[in-house]
Design an enzyme around this catalytic site. Sequence first.
Site: not given
Length: 405
Positions: A35, A78, A165, A347
């Site tokens: 990360e 990556v 979302c 949501c």
Amino acid sequence: SSQARIVVLGGGAAGMTMAARLRDLLDGARITIVEPSEIHHYQPGWTLVAAGVYSVGEVQRRNERYIPRGVEWVRSAVAAIDPESQRVETTDGDRLDYDFLVVATGLHLDYEAIEGLRREDIGRPGLTSLYASAEAARDAYEQIHAFGEHGGVARFTIPSTPIKCAGAPIKATFIADDLLRTAGQRAGADFHYHTGSDTLFSVQRFDHMVRDLYAERGVSVNDGGALLAVDVDARQAQFQTRDGGRETVDYDYLHVTPPMRAHDFVREAGLAVEDGPLAAGGWLAVDDRTLQHTDYPNIFGAGDVVATAIGKTASTVRSHGAVMPDNLVDVIQDREPSRQFDGYTSCPLITEVGKAALVEFDYSLEEVPTFAFLDQGAPSWMWWRLKVHMIKPLYFNMLRGRYLR
Ligand code: FAD
């Protein structure tokens, strides 16, 4: 087999949650998270930043607080995956060998796919996008007030790709509408919601609800299509029309929801879906129930990157966390994956500052309410308060592998 080397790509909502759960399930496994960012972004809070409720600081935390104990953190991105030799290459040129791989790198916001637009343009006068960052969400809040002083045409866009979302572009519209109403400036603003889809929401009840609320509040729904081009200096936007043509219109305030796709390395590694409606986005080809890769049994996916028909929310990650790590352990221990993901997507659909409907559904596109004894679909202050006060702590507990669904 407890010495299995597991590499988790991405340490966002999904990567962190899967690593935490795997660490709890496996004794002695060697788990590495790749990360690049020092900061964890609580993206579900960005709509509340755009509503002026959360500050930017309230939606950011340091990643080092959430990397599970005993898990190694490679602070790099990556660059490539070689699934045959079971090796990952980072942008720093490091190579990591793995026995089992979890791809959880989220998705790429493809602002550049819109002609004339660069991601850095977001924040220029009249141009906003609460998807870009917490700072961009704050800017959307400030710009709606600047827009309100002079009035004019406000436009809200939806791309033709899958998006995370799916309710957020609707929330962005309702929040802007409400902020102008509160400021007594709504009369001078003309609101347009641009969509190429016949439906505003995939669950019928909420499709009707949003349509009715848009009619009530004076948001016109332009059944045109995707945003194709922007001329930022001239404040003009070009949309696809129903008949396949192009239409150029002026704007004073433009809220862009960008096209979205998986990062290129997924496709370059031969790991993406190649057929069907999801092929264009290069999403990770997984079985939509087990989350195991369709060609490589030692590769799994979680979060926004996977090619499932629905389910690009942090709430979905709660379900992925209860399915994917257990299935990976099954494979490590020479069993078939035993858990099934049901498509859970959720949501709180903000309908005004202070009210929300709590939307929860699965692959059936039927509602699956957590609080079945209450009517979650009716906009209420209760779900607003749940969103503002409870979901954030729940989310950060999820990152530690708790409260999975
Ligand atoms: P992310 O959380 O985005 O994490 C991806 C991680 O991968 C990041 O940390 C990134 O740095 C890392 N990464 C990227 N490239 C590489 C690379 N090459 N190598 C290594 N790492 C890499 N969800 C809800 O449940 N409810 C909501 O109300 C809600 N509202 C939202 C509102 C907005 C405006 C937005 C943007 C999102 C919202 N979401 C909501 C969706 C939710 O934030 C995502 O679905 C969730 O974060 C997905 O988790 P993920 O780990 O797949 O992706």
